[in-house]
Design a protein around this motif. Sequence first.
Motif, mmCIF file in Angstrom:
data_model
loop_
_atom_site.group_PDB
_atom_site.id
_atom_site.type_symbol
_atom_site.label_atom_id
_atom_site.label_comp_id
_atom_site.label_asym_id
_atom_site.label_seq_id
_atom_site.Cartn_x
_atom_site.Cartn_y
_atom_site.Cartn_z
ATOM 1 N N GLU A 173 0.841 -1.198 0.000
ATOM 2 C CA GLU A 173 0.000 0.000 0.000
ATOM 3 C C GLU A 173 0.873 1.243 0.000
ATOM 4 O OE1 GLU A 173 -2.325 0.682 3.527
ATOM 5 O OE2 GLU A 173 -0.914 -0.433 4.782
ATOM 6 N N THR A 174 0.297 2.323 -0.495
ATOM 7 C CA THR A 174 0.938 3.635 -0.460
ATOM 8 C C THR A 174 0.199 4.510 0.532
ATOM 9 O OG1 THR A 174 1.659 3.478 -2.768
ATOM 10 C CG2 THR A 174 1.559 5.682 -1.781
ATOM 11 N N ILE A 175 0.949 5.136 1.447
ATOM 12 C CA ILE A 175 0.360 5.980 2.486
ATOM 13 C C ILE A 175 0.911 7.390 2.326
ATOM 14 C CG2 ILE A 175 0.081 6.339 4.964
ATOM 15 C CD1 ILE A 175 0.617 3.372 5.369
ATOM 16 N N THR A 176 0.025 8.356 2.352
ATOM 17 C CA THR A 176 0.416 9.765 2.255
ATOM 18 C C THR A 176 0.098 10.463 3.568
ATOM 19 O OG1 THR A 176 0.029 9.831 -0.135
ATOM 20 C CG2 THR A 176 0.096 11.944 1.032
ATOM 21 N N PHE A 177 1.101 11.150 4.124
ATOM 22 C CA PHE A 177 0.955 11.866 5.391
ATOM 23 C C PHE A 177 0.799 13.359 5.101
ATOM 24 C CE2 PHE A 177 3.982 8.322 5.999
ATOM 25 C CZ PHE A 177 3.170 7.494 6.763
ATOM 26 N N THR A 178 -0.079 13.992 5.863
ATOM 27 C CA THR A 178 -0.307 15.428 5.677
ATOM 28 C C THR A 178 0.123 16.258 6.879
ATOM 29 O OG1 THR A 178 -2.586 15.242 6.508
ATOM 30 C CG2 THR A 178 -2.252 14.975 4.130
ATOM 31 N N ASN A 179 0.565 15.599 7.962
ATOM 32 C CA ASN A 179 0.997 16.342 9.139
ATOM 33 C C ASN A 179 1.879 15.470 10.021
ATOM 34 O OD1 ASN A 179 -0.799 14.768 10.941
ATOM 35 N ND2 ASN A 179 -2.443 15.932 9.957
ATOM 36 N N ASP A 180 2.471 16.088 11.058
ATOM 37 C CA ASP A 180 3.393 15.383 11.950
ATOM 38 C C ASP A 180 2.718 14.244 12.700
ATOM 39 O OD1 ASP A 180 5.674 16.793 11.339
ATOM 40 O OD2 ASP A 180 5.462 18.241 12.961
ATOM 41 N N GLU A 181 1.479 14.460 13.131
ATOM 42 C CA GLU A 181 0.802 13.433 13.924
ATOM 43 C C GLU A 181 0.643 12.138 13.135
ATOM 44 O OE1 GLU A 181 -3.261 12.724 16.592
ATOM 45 O OE2 GLU A 181 -2.974 14.604 15.478
ATOM 46 N N GLU A 182 0.262 12.232 11.874
ATOM 47 C CA GLU A 182 0.095 11.031 11.045
ATOM 48 C C GLU A 182 1.426 10.310 10.860
ATOM 49 O OE1 GLU A 182 -3.603 12.850 8.360
ATOM 50 O OE2 GLU A 182 -1.626 12.508 7.458
ATOM 51 N N LEU A 183 2.495 11.063 10.594
ATOM 52 C CA LEU A 183 3.808 10.444 10.407
ATOM 53 C C LEU A 183 4.316 9.853 11.713
ATOM 54 C CD1 LEU A 183 6.287 9.835 8.691
ATOM 55 C CD2 LEU A 183 7.117 12.161 9.170
ATOM 56 N N HIS A 184 4.138 10.577 12.823
ATOM 57 C CA HIS A 184 4.586 10.097 14.131
ATOM 58 C C HIS A 184 3.909 8.774 14.479
ATOM 59 C CE1 HIS A 184 4.280 9.742 18.537
ATOM 60 N NE2 HIS A 184 5.480 10.291 18.566
ATOM 61 N N ASP A 185 2.593 8.702 14.305
ATOM 62 C CA ASP A 185 1.859 7.485 14.647
ATOM 63 C C ASP A 185 2.276 6.317 13.752
ATOM 64 O OD1 ASP A 185 0.586 8.907 16.594
ATOM 65 O OD2 ASP A 185 -1.305 9.123 15.506
ATOM 66 N N PHE A 186 2.566 6.599 12.486
ATOM 67 C CA PHE A 186 3.005 5.538 11.573
ATOM 68 C C PHE A 186 4.343 4.961 12.009
ATOM 69 C CE2 PHE A 186 5.676 4.420 7.915
ATOM 70 C CZ PHE A 186 4.944 3.367 7.375
ATOM 71 N N ILE A 187 5.322 5.828 12.308
ATOM 72 C CA ILE A 187 6.641 5.355 12.723
ATOM 73 C C ILE A 187 6.550 4.618 14.059
ATOM 74 C CG2 ILE A 187 8.984 6.043 13.353
ATOM 75 C CD1 ILE A 187 8.446 6.326 10.409
ATOM 76 N N LYS A 188 5.747 5.147 14.981
ATOM 77 C CA LYS A 188 5.596 4.520 16.295
ATOM 78 C C LYS A 188 5.041 3.104 16.176
ATOM 79 C CE LYS A 188 2.151 5.697 18.826
ATOM 80 N NZ LYS A 188 1.187 6.463 19.646
ATOM 81 N N ASP A 189 4.137 2.875 15.225
ATOM 82 C CA ASP A 189 3.479 1.574 15.072
ATOM 83 C C ASP A 189 4.127 0.710 13.994
ATOM 84 O OD1 ASP A 189 1.664 2.379 17.010
ATOM 85 O OD2 ASP A 189 0.248 3.173 15.536
#
Length: 359
Positions: A173-189
């Motif tokens: 899948e391809t995931i697009t992040f639009t802000n820090d919270e989305e990227l932070h949660d992705f890396i954390k998980d």
Amino acid sequence: MKTQIRLLLLSLTTSVFFITTSCRTELNEEIGAPQEQTLTANSKIADLILKTAMNDGSGDNILDGSSCFDISLPVTVVVNGTELTLNTEDDFEEIEAIFDQSSDDMDTLEFIFPITLIASDFSETIVENQDQLDALIEACEEDQEEDDDDIECIDFQYPLSVSVFNENSEVLETITFTNDEELHDFIKDLDEDDIVNISFPITVILSDNTEITINNLDELEEAIEEAIDDCDENDLGEERFIDVITSELLEVQKYKDNQSNETNNYRDYIFDFSEDGTVLVTLEDNDGDDTNNVTTEGTWSVRTRVDGGLNTTLDFGTEAPLNKLNNSWNVKKIQEKRIMLDEREGEGISKDELFFQQI
């Protein structure tokens, strides 16, 4: 006829096998190669990205005086007796305007509770009263003195996309992040079975608003590490400032008037700042007789600006050389035993500097 059907089915099965095998090979080549450019869980670059994407709580320091949290908007406050509802950060200028109406009064800001705090990991806490808020800020700032994780001197420009392939589920899948919270949660998980490729090039923004194009993980790691110490990442807060300036006696470590270093004029002065806004300055007599010491009384205060920085106002009266220290100083940096102040003409240009250090 049956024989022809069998041959046709066999042919189709073989074709599907080769197509599937071919697609998987191309997928593996696209996702997994080169391996050193693959973002993996618990790697050094993943940790740097996580810390860069953490929530920076300094943008609303004019509200809470702390960089530990953001206050979720909208929020209602009472500023010097005037009730304001703040819907965006632009509304913070209304607070500063009220504070600037008079230099003789004691500025106050009170929350209409409950309020919601947003922590560095974007978790939220509902706070019911001022005592609870003070306790949370105090505990957080104590933790930050030991380990301040967030990297504030560099930011990602969004949108930012990644491709993710899970080896167990075989899902791409391809995931697009639009802000820090989305990227932070992705890396954390991020899972150890996930193979992640960032869609380079991406753009990062430094603390001086310089934009840098990043083409691979090596460049990204280098850019983040170089930027870590490029700005005042010490989470300026009123409570921390007050603690350092009042806990011990201070001396002038450095005083620069424009380009003239005049530190020697203050070598024999000792400054005793009190939490009530007064300061006692003692000029020690070099003969060792304390009875000949000269004492001067002054005042000081600190407040948070709308941009999240701090200003401290010092007034030591009209007698030289202490009168040269009278100013509304920008708080440049707060260290464990030192406070660094400056006056700026234009962005980033320091005209005067005044550094206090504990004796």
